[in-house]
Write a protein that holds these residues in place. Structure first.
Motif, PDB file in Angstrom:
ATOM      1  N   LYS A 404     -60.992 -15.796  18.555  1.00 25.80           N
ATOM      2  CA  LYS A 404     -61.816 -14.614  18.771  1.00 25.80           C
ATOM      3  C   LYS A 404     -62.581 -14.701  20.093  1.00 25.80           C
ATOM      4  O   LYS A 404     -62.794 -13.690  20.775  1.00 25.80           O
ATOM      5  CB  LYS A 404     -62.796 -14.447  17.610  1.00 25.80           C
ATOM      6  CG  LYS A 404     -62.121 -14.037  16.296  1.00 25.80           C
ATOM      7  CD  LYS A 404     -63.140 -13.920  15.174  1.00 25.80           C
ATOM      8  CE  LYS A 404     -62.448 -13.530  13.858  1.00 25.80           C
ATOM      9  NZ  LYS A 404     -63.412 -13.421  12.721  1.00 25.80           N
ATOM     10  N   GLN A 407     -60.127 -13.657  22.741  1.00 28.00           N
ATOM     11  CA  GLN A 407     -59.917 -12.208  22.724  1.00 28.00           C
ATOM     12  C   GLN A 407     -61.083 -11.475  23.380  1.00 28.00           C
ATOM     13  O   GLN A 407     -60.899 -10.510  24.125  1.00 28.00           O
ATOM     14  CB  GLN A 407     -59.699 -11.736  21.291  1.00 28.00           C
ATOM     15  CG  GLN A 407     -58.403 -12.240  20.680  1.00 28.00           C
ATOM     16  CD  GLN A 407     -58.297 -11.978  19.190  1.00 28.00           C
ATOM     17  OE1 GLN A 407     -59.311 -11.683  18.526  1.00 28.00           O
ATOM     18  NE2 GLN A 407     -57.077 -12.086  18.629  1.00 28.00           N
ATOM     19  N   CYS A 418     -54.098 -12.122  30.601  1.00 28.18           N
ATOM     20  CA  CYS A 418     -54.137 -11.833  29.171  1.00 28.18           C
ATOM     21  C   CYS A 418     -52.985 -10.929  28.746  1.00 28.18           C
ATOM     22  O   CYS A 418     -52.802 -10.683  27.540  1.00 28.18           O
ATOM     23  CB  CYS A 418     -55.464 -11.156  28.800  1.00 28.18           C
ATOM     24  SG  CYS A 418     -56.904 -12.229  29.070  1.00 28.18           S
TER      25      CYS A 418
END
Length: 419
Positions: A404, A407, A418
């Protein structure tokens, strides 16, 4: 005048009667005490005879000096002849040594100036001064062996193997200066970075050597000719990342063999047995591809994969899946790609290490593969693709939390890495 009847006796009787004389051989003294002069030639001869030494006299004879100089002259000529012969023998047989001792040495033949027509010579690995001097003479770069070799003895320079641009008919001094000038070394250099794939390496090698990529591909078709493990699918991972310099005229096969040999050298230096080369290289290439720029992380990544293999647990490396699909520019994969067991490099669908290395592993990755740091980790994920910051986790929950973070970083940075 006497008449005809006069006899010889009368004539002689008519001469004056001589005075009585002393005994034969005696001589009357003159009235002044001096010896009287001989009155006739007979008396003179008689007087001379009396003055001659008796050959049978007991007195030793004195040497006649008027002929002594001839003997000395002969002796002198003999000595000079022997000396000349000795000097001639020494000169004929030891001229070089005599000249050196006496300082009469003749300078070796040498050209003058910096030469005429440009040419190249090759200094092979292991060539010493003698071999280099002979090479230069054979190419008519220098006029004589001695002219160049004497400079080497005086200056003791160091040479590096390679092809050098020189000129014909150079002075020994100019030739030595040319060989010591790095600008005259003909270099075809290639730099292969860690993590590069075999196809990326072919592009780099082709640019450096002007050998077409197709020739490298053809030369690499059968990896066993280079001495790699028979289970190796290709030469991938066996082209060691380093800077190489190639001489003009090399072939694709000789270039590839140079890189493979360099890989073997790195493994030998690390203490890897030949039977373990393929396994260690496969693990090292995986670490090289997955670890970031931080040195310590290499040993942590090695620990994660080692822990998984020992559990046992699939390695689940996205880098292996991506490599098997033919992509080496990203580690992002799709669920379908991760599920494809036909991909022999897919460590999501297949247990254990991939079929072979997925890139070029350097010394650091090899060392990390052999010496993983202690740790309980089974997961890792980078949370900053710019800095390479990575989080290592012992549990899956910890790992999800770290994912997370990644992200979030991608959303805020909008980094192209990314995608």
């Amino acid at each position: 005048m006497a008449n005809d009847d006069t006899s010889w006796d009368d004539i002689f009787r008519s001469q004056p009667t001589p005075e009585p004389t002393p005994a034969e051989g005696a001589q009357q003294p003159a009235s002044d005490g001096r010896a009287a002069a001989p009155s006739s030639r007979r008396e003179a001869r008689a007087a001379a005879e009396q003055q001659r030494p008796d050959p049978y006299d007991d007195e030793p004879r004195r040497p006649r000096r008027r002929r002594g100089w001839i003997g000395w002259l002969v002796a002198l000529l003999v000595v000079l002849g022997l000396a000349a012969g000795s000097v001639g023998y020494v000169w004929l047989n030891y001229e070089e040594q005599v000249r050196k001792v006496m300082g009469w040495e003749i300078p070796p033949e040498d050209y003058e100036g910096t030469g005429t027509t440009a040419t190249t010579i090759l200094i092979k690995p292991g060539d010493n001064g003698d071999a280099i001097a002979q090479t230069l003479v054979g190419a008519d770069v220098v006029k004589s062996y001695d002219a160049f070799y004497e400079l080497l003895l005086a200056e003791n320079p160091s040479f590096y193997p390679g092809v050098y641009t020189v000129a014909e008919k150079m002075s020994a001094r100019a030739a030595l200066d040319a060989l010591l000038d790095p600008a005259n070394r003909v270099e075809n250099s290639a730099l292969i970075h860690e993590g590069r794939s075999i196809h990326q390496a072919f592009d780099i090698l082709s640019a450096a050597t002007e050998i077409p990529v197709e020739e490298f591909e053809a030369a690499a078709a059968d990896p066993t000719v280079y001495g790699v493990a028979p289970e190796a699918p290709s030469l991938e991972g066996y082209l060691f990342p380093a800077t190489y310099t190639f001489d003009p005229g090399v072939t694709a096969q000789s270039v590839l063999q140079t890189l493979v040999n360099r890989t073997f050298q790195a493994l030998d230096d690390a203490g890897v047995a030949p039977a373990d080369r393929h396994r260690v290289l496969t693990m090292a290439a995986l670490i090289q591809r997955e670890a970031g720029p931080i040195k310590e992380d290499f040993y942590k990544v090695s620990r994660v994969f080692t822990n998984r293999l020992e559990k046992p647990m699939n390695l689940e490396s996205d880098a292996t899946v991506s490599y098997g699909t033919g992509r080496t520019d990203t580690v992002w994969t799709t669920p379908d790609e991760r599920a494809d067991a036909s991909n022999i490099y897919n460590t999501y669908a297949n247990p254990g290490l991939p079929a072979g290395p997925i890139g070029a592993a350097g010394d650091l990755a090899i060392d990390a593969a052999l010496h993983p740091v202690d740790g309980p980790w089974f997961y890792f994920v980078p949370i900053n693709l710019e800095t390479g910051e990575t989080v290592f986790s012992a549990t899956f929950a910890e790992h999800n939390s770290a994912v997370k973070q990644l992200q979030e970083w991608c959303r805020t940075s909008k980094s192209p890495n990314c995608d």
